[in-house]
Scaffold this motif. Structure first.
Motif, short mmCIF file in Angstrom:
data_model
loop_
_atom_site.label_atom_id
_atom_site.label_comp_id
_atom_site.label_asym_id
_atom_site.label_seq_id
_atom_site.Cartn_x
_atom_site.Cartn_y
_atom_site.Cartn_z
N ASP A 282 9.44 19.22 -12.27
CA ASP A 282 10.89 19.13 -12.39
C ASP A 282 11.24 17.78 -13.04
OD1 ASP A 282 13.69 18.54 -11.66
OD2 ASP A 282 13.50 20.38 -10.48
N PRO A 283 12.21 17.75 -13.96
CA PRO A 283 12.63 16.49 -14.59
C PRO A 283 13.15 15.46 -13.57
CG PRO A 283 13.59 18.35 -15.77
CD PRO A 283 12.90 18.90 -14.56
N ALA A 284 13.57 15.92 -12.42
CA ALA A 284 14.06 15.00 -11.38
C ALA A 284 12.94 14.07 -10.92
CB ALA A 284 14.62 15.79 -10.20
N VAL A 285 11.69 14.56 -10.97
CA VAL A 285 10.55 13.74 -10.55
C VAL A 285 10.39 12.55 -11.50
CG1 VAL A 285 8.07 13.68 -10.13
CG2 VAL A 285 9.40 15.66 -9.40
N ALA A 286 10.55 12.81 -12.81
CA ALA A 286 10.43 11.73 -13.79
C ALA A 286 11.52 10.68 -13.57
CB ALA A 286 10.50 12.29 -15.21
N ARG A 287 12.74 11.13 -13.30
CA ARG A 287 13.84 10.20 -13.03
C ARG A 287 13.57 9.42 -11.74
NH1 ARG A 287 16.82 14.85 -14.49
NH2 ARG A 287 17.41 15.14 -12.31
N PRO B 130 0.82 -1.22 0.00
CA PRO B 130 0.00 0.00 0.00
C PRO B 130 0.85 1.27 0.00
CG PRO B 130 -0.87 -1.56 1.60
CD PRO B 130 0.43 -2.12 1.10
N HIS B 131 1.98 1.22 0.70
CA HIS B 131 2.86 2.39 0.73
C HIS B 131 3.52 2.62 -0.64
CE1 HIS B 131 2.31 2.62 5.03
NE2 HIS B 131 2.65 1.35 5.12
N ILE B 132 3.89 1.53 -1.28
CA ILE B 132 4.46 1.65 -2.63
C ILE B 132 3.42 2.26 -3.56
CG2 ILE B 132 5.21 0.30 -4.65
CD1 ILE B 132 6.62 -1.61 -2.73
N ARG B 133 2.21 1.78 -3.46
CA ARG B 133 1.13 2.28 -4.33
C ARG B 133 0.88 3.77 -4.07
NH1 ARG B 133 -0.23 2.62 -8.79
NH2 ARG B 133 -2.40 2.97 -9.23
N GLN B 134 0.85 4.18 -2.81
CA GLN B 134 0.63 5.60 -2.47
C GLN B 134 1.77 6.46 -3.01
OE1 GLN B 134 0.27 5.56 1.77
NE2 GLN B 134 -1.91 4.97 1.74
N ALA B 135 3.00 5.99 -2.85
CA ALA B 135 4.15 6.74 -3.36
C ALA B 135 4.10 6.83 -4.88
CB ALA B 135 5.46 6.09 -2.92
N ASP B 136 3.68 5.77 -5.53
CA ASP B 136 3.56 5.75 -6.99
C ASP B 136 2.53 6.78 -7.46
OD1 ASP B 136 4.35 4.72 -9.53
OD2 ASP B 136 2.51 3.49 -9.58
N ILE B 137 1.40 6.83 -6.79
CA ILE B 137 0.36 7.81 -7.13
C ILE B 137 0.88 9.23 -6.92
CG2 ILE B 137 -1.90 8.71 -6.43
CD1 ILE B 137 -2.68 5.75 -5.82
N ALA B 138 1.56 9.46 -5.80
CA ALA B 138 2.11 10.79 -5.53
C ALA B 138 3.14 11.18 -6.58
CB ALA B 138 2.73 10.81 -4.14
N LEU B 139 3.95 10.24 -7.00
CA LEU B 139 4.94 10.53 -8.05
C LEU B 139 4.25 10.85 -9.38
CD1 LEU B 139 7.66 7.86 -7.25
CD2 LEU B 139 8.01 10.34 -7.29
N ASP B 140 3.18 10.12 -9.71
CA ASP B 140 2.42 10.42 -10.93
C ASP B 140 1.86 11.84 -10.89
OD1 ASP B 140 2.78 8.16 -12.45
OD2 ASP B 140 0.99 7.13 -11.66
N ILE B 141 1.29 12.19 -9.77
CA ILE B 141 0.70 13.54 -9.63
C ILE B 141 1.79 14.60 -9.77
CG2 ILE B 141 -0.42 15.11 -7.99
CD1 ILE B 141 -1.97 12.61 -6.95
N ALA B 142 2.93 14.39 -9.09
CA ALA B 142 4.03 15.36 -9.14
C ALA B 142 4.62 15.45 -10.54
CB ALA B 142 5.11 14.97 -8.14
N ARG B 143 4.69 14.34 -11.24
CA ARG B 143 5.26 14.32 -12.59
C ARG B 143 4.35 15.04 -13.57
NH1 ARG B 143 5.37 10.03 -16.88
NH2 ARG B 143 3.60 9.34 -15.67
N LYS B 144 3.04 14.93 -13.39
CA LYS B 144 2.08 15.54 -14.31
C LYS B 144 1.74 16.98 -13.95
CE LYS B 144 0.00 11.10 -15.44
NZ LYS B 144 -1.14 10.21 -15.28
N ALA B 145 2.23 17.44 -12.81
CA ALA B 145 1.93 18.81 -12.38
C ALA B 145 2.57 19.82 -13.34
CB ALA B 145 2.44 19.03 -10.96
N LYS B 146 1.93 20.95 -13.42
CA LYS B 146 2.44 22.03 -14.27
C LYS B 146 3.82 22.44 -13.77
CE LYS B 146 0.94 26.32 -16.29
NZ LYS B 146 -0.08 27.36 -16.32
N GLY B 147 4.77 22.51 -14.68
CA GLY B 147 6.14 22.91 -14.35
C GLY B 147 6.88 21.85 -13.54
#
Length: 131
Positions: A102-107, A83-100
């Motif tokens: 940072d490329p570091a989020v995609a990495r 569940p923690h992995i899943r939550q972190a994955d969702i948070a990373l998706d949101i941060a990656r798709k956010a306006k502006g």
């Protein structure tokens, strides 16, 4: 080694020694003892080898039981972590798709996904009972 091996071997040695008290002619007794001695020596070696193998089997059985318990604990720990992995994955998706974003989020997402997939892979443990 079972007690039977030891008992049988002790009986064999004792009976071989009893030949000295037999009423056989000395030449026949000596020939028989000469024929028996190599067999007794080899039997002694086999008894020792069987004892060592039995001990190794007992050790292996204990290790196999411990590995099965460890694998079960690993599965349980992964289930609790998922569940923690899943939550972190969702948070990373949101941060990656956010306006502006940072490329570091995609990495970070790529590395996180690689780690997550690696943790999900239980194939290295497939030879353990219960895998």
């Amino acid at each position: 080694m079972s007690a039977d091996d030891r008992t049988l071997f002790a009986n064999l040695r004792r009976e071989r020694e009893q030949l000295a008290k037999s009423k056989m002619p000395a030449a026949e007794r000596a020939a028989l003892q000469k024929a028996l001695d190599p067999a007794i020596i080899n039997a002694q070696t086999l008894v020792k080898m069987r004892e060592a193998l039995k001990k190794d089997m007992d050790t292996y059985a204990a290790l196999a039981k411990a590995m099965t318990a460890s694998l079960k604990a690993l599965h349980n720990k992964y289930s609790a972590l998922y569940p923690h992995i899943r939550q972190a994955d969702i948070a990373l998706d949101i941060a990656r798709k956010a306006k502006g974003a940072d490329p570091a989020v995609a990495r970070l997402k790529t590395v996180f996904e690689n780690m997550s997939m690696n943790l999900l892979d239980f194939s290295p443990f497939q030879n353990i009972d219960g895998a």
